[in-house]
Motif scaffolding. Sequence first.
Motif, mmCIF file in Angstrom:
data_model
loop_
_atom_site.group_PDB
_atom_site.id
_atom_site.type_symbol
_atom_site.label_atom_id
_atom_site.label_comp_id
_atom_site.label_asym_id
_atom_site.label_seq_id
_atom_site.Cartn_x
_atom_site.Cartn_y
_atom_site.Cartn_z
ATOM 1 N N ASP A 396 42.156 45.628 -19.847
ATOM 2 C CA ASP A 396 41.847 45.885 -18.435
ATOM 3 C C ASP A 396 40.907 44.819 -17.878
ATOM 4 N N GLU A 397 39.860 44.505 -18.651
ATOM 5 C CA GLU A 397 38.941 43.469 -18.153
ATOM 6 C C GLU A 397 39.676 42.138 -18.047
ATOM 7 N N ALA A 398 40.520 41.851 -19.035
ATOM 8 C CA ALA A 398 41.252 40.571 -19.009
ATOM 9 C C ALA A 398 42.116 40.477 -17.749
ATOM 10 N N ILE A 399 42.791 41.568 -17.407
ATOM 11 C CA ILE A 399 43.661 41.542 -16.215
ATOM 12 C C ILE A 399 42.814 41.390 -14.954
ATOM 13 N N ASP A 400 41.674 42.086 -14.903
ATOM 14 C CA ASP A 400 40.797 41.932 -13.735
ATOM 15 C C ASP A 400 40.339 40.482 -13.589
ATOM 16 N N ARG A 401 39.950 39.890 -14.715
ATOM 17 C CA ARG A 401 39.497 38.484 -14.670
ATOM 18 C C ARG A 401 40.665 37.575 -14.263
ATOM 19 N N ALA A 402 41.823 37.838 -14.826
ATOM 20 C CA ALA A 402 43.001 37.009 -14.506
ATOM 21 C C ALA A 402 43.273 37.066 -13.009
ATOM 22 N N ASN A 403 43.214 38.266 -12.441
ATOM 23 C CA ASN A 403 43.554 38.436 -11.027
ATOM 24 C C ASN A 403 42.434 38.023 -10.083
ATOM 25 N N ALA A 404 41.251 37.724 -10.624
ATOM 26 C CA ALA A 404 40.135 37.330 -9.749
ATOM 27 C C ALA A 404 40.368 35.949 -9.140
ATOM 28 N N SER A 405 41.347 35.207 -9.648
ATOM 29 C CA SER A 405 41.603 33.854 -9.165
ATOM 30 C C SER A 405 42.365 33.872 -7.841
ATOM 31 N N PRO A 406 42.112 32.875 -6.989
ATOM 32 C CA PRO A 406 42.935 32.783 -5.769
ATOM 33 C C PRO A 406 44.375 32.352 -6.072
ATOM 34 N N TYR A 407 44.590 31.847 -7.302
ATOM 35 C CA TYR A 407 45.927 31.367 -7.674
ATOM 36 C C TYR A 407 46.736 32.484 -8.330
ATOM 37 N N GLY A 408 48.032 32.306 -8.367
ATOM 38 C CA GLY A 408 48.905 33.286 -9.026
ATOM 39 C C GLY A 408 50.208 32.637 -9.448
ATOM 40 N N LEU A 409 50.115 31.610 -10.286
ATOM 41 C CA LEU A 409 51.330 30.874 -10.658
ATOM 42 C C LEU A 409 51.920 31.457 -11.939
ATOM 43 N N GLY A 410 51.379 31.089 -13.100
ATOM 44 C CA GLY A 410 51.878 31.645 -14.355
ATOM 45 C C GLY A 410 50.821 32.498 -15.029
ATOM 46 N N SER A 411 51.216 33.138 -16.132
ATOM 47 C CA SER A 411 50.278 33.960 -16.903
ATOM 48 C C SER A 411 50.961 34.252 -18.230
ATOM 49 N N SER A 412 50.168 34.571 -19.251
ATOM 50 C CA SER A 412 50.841 35.020 -20.462
ATOM 51 C C SER A 412 49.992 36.033 -21.196
ATOM 52 N N VAL A 413 50.689 36.915 -21.901
ATOM 53 C CA VAL A 413 50.046 38.046 -22.553
ATOM 54 C C VAL A 413 50.549 38.121 -23.986
ATOM 55 N N TRP A 414 49.616 38.270 -24.915
ATOM 56 C CA TRP A 414 49.973 38.344 -26.331
ATOM 57 C C TRP A 414 49.518 39.679 -26.893
ATOM 58 N N THR A 415 50.479 40.486 -27.325
ATOM 59 C CA THR A 415 50.192 41.790 -27.936
ATOM 60 C C THR A 415 51.437 42.230 -28.703
ATOM 61 N N SER A 416 51.230 43.065 -29.720
ATOM 62 C CA SER A 416 52.407 43.580 -30.433
ATOM 63 C C SER A 416 52.875 44.905 -29.829
ATOM 64 N N ASP A 417 52.188 45.357 -28.788
ATOM 65 C CA ASP A 417 52.537 46.634 -28.162
ATOM 66 C C ASP A 417 53.313 46.339 -26.870
ATOM 67 N N LEU A 418 54.616 46.548 -26.923
ATOM 68 C CA LEU A 418 55.455 46.150 -25.791
ATOM 69 C C LEU A 418 55.123 46.935 -24.515
ATOM 70 N N ALA A 419 54.747 48.197 -24.668
ATOM 71 C CA ALA A 419 54.408 49.009 -23.489
ATOM 72 C C ALA A 419 53.190 48.408 -22.789
ATOM 73 N N LYS A 420 52.191 48.009 -23.594
ATOM 74 C CA LYS A 420 50.993 47.377 -23.032
ATOM 75 C C LYS A 420 51.372 46.066 -22.333
ATOM 76 N N ALA A 421 52.267 45.332 -22.976
ATOM 77 C CA ALA A 421 52.673 44.032 -22.425
ATOM 78 C C ALA A 421 53.372 44.212 -21.081
#
Length: 477
Positions: A396-421
């Motif tokens: 949750d904190e990671a997503i908040d930090r990610a979205n705090a940027s004025p930009y929104g081009l690419g992103s990537s997420v690494w987890t073995s839990d597909l639902a979380k991904a």
Amino acid sequence: MEHAFIGGRSTPLDGAEEIVVRDPGTQEVVGTVPESGSAGIDAAVEAATAAFAGWRATPASARGKALEAVADAIEAHTDELAPMLTAEQGKPLRESRLELHRCVETLRHYVGLSLNIRGTAVSDLDTGARGMVLRRPLGVVGAIVPWNFPTTLLANKLGPALVTGNTVVAKPDETTPFVTLRLASIAHEAGLPEGVFNVVPGSGQITGAALVAHPGVRKIAFTGSTPVGKQIMATAADDMKRVTLELGGSDPLIICADADVDAAISAAAMGRFFNCGQACLAIKRVYAEASIADRVAEGIAAKARKLSLGLGTAKGTQIGPLHSEEGRVAIVKQLEDAVASGGEVLAGGSIPEGEPFDRGWFHEPTVVYGASHDSAVAVEETFGPLLGVWSVADLDEAIDRANASPYGLGSSVWTSDLAKAMDAADRIDAGYTWINSRTKVYDELPFGGLKQSGYGKEHGEEALAFYTEEKSVVIRT
Ligand code: NAD
């Protein structure tokens, strides 16, 4: 001096000022081109306008075949083009070849799509009336391209523009004009009709601005920085030119504790340092869950330390010079700010000295850990070999930090839990999310930024919509 390529031929522009292009690794002069200015733009738009009627009337499948011949010819000239690209851009030869390969593949993707440019029909519109929705090309498209991937970013525009029946006036960056000019002559040698694809070198402020302001241009397809994108959008509003804007980014990579951490570390290092970090889609911020954050930061730093820095022409070089002195100055300032805010430099951090580094705009691949979340490395676009890594409490904190940027081009997420991904993919405000995958652009999928990363899509069938306009026709029988 190399001339503009207008109406199917190399065209001198009387009295044009000369722009000197230098190799970013050695400062040697690569060549000179004209500042084409309004005179060059007027001539190119005139040639593209003259070519439009014939090109538009050419069946889409034949336009596709013509583009296929262009793609084949570019591929056949790879050995000539790759060293030209390395000389003007600075990237390692291997990456130049890769870029040219991607350019060819993108053009071929649009060759395939040329067989599928269709409108729709409505059979029961009214009693005795049927409706058709036709797709029409726009006219002359101005394509403005930066220096980091001069050929692929051009192909992203040339492919959809040409197969849908538009003609193109391209303006490469003033520092990378030669490969683009050669692509135009190769395209015409391969049979593309004159005036369909023109290249006008020059600076953004003079030649680029003249292209954007020209009343004969119906669309600007732009890739470059967000401030210039905003300026272009404002100017285009004067005569309602269509625009697509592929702008800056500050892509986050999020690593959860349950991920394949080693694979994520490799993807982060590759995603950051490819092309000396000068990519819109580079990984610019890494957020790792606290229990693995030290391992992630040290792991990426270890990879950064191993990268071989050198001239693009030297065997074994993995990281070339930055493209310009200003680009390096910006990285140095952002790093200083990160360190002043409490960040720890785990790899690199300096300008290397000695031969060949003293002549070019080199900077060591650098990893800074734990800088403040409002330091430049977190909030600005870092366009060079500088990566910020942070420890976060959870996804949750990671997503908040990610979205705090004025930009929104690419992103990537690494987890073995597909639902979380999938949940993260829904919540991250970006035009692309890679899950457990390195940041690779696929021709099949639409690409384009949200927020201040741009407007419109390139790649995929979706791009065709940005080079055509629908027109409704009603037939009463
Ligand atoms: P830039 O905006 O300064 O220049 C890009 C192009 O625009 C060049 O050809 C330049 O000559 C021209 N230009 C500059 N001012 C102009 C004006 N007033 N009118 C018309 N044209 C003008 O960009 P840059 O800093 O050289 O390139 C790097 C930027 O491009 C970064 O922000 C990067 O993220 C972005 N970029 C985005 C994508 C994407 O697809 N989203 C891809 C690559 C690069």
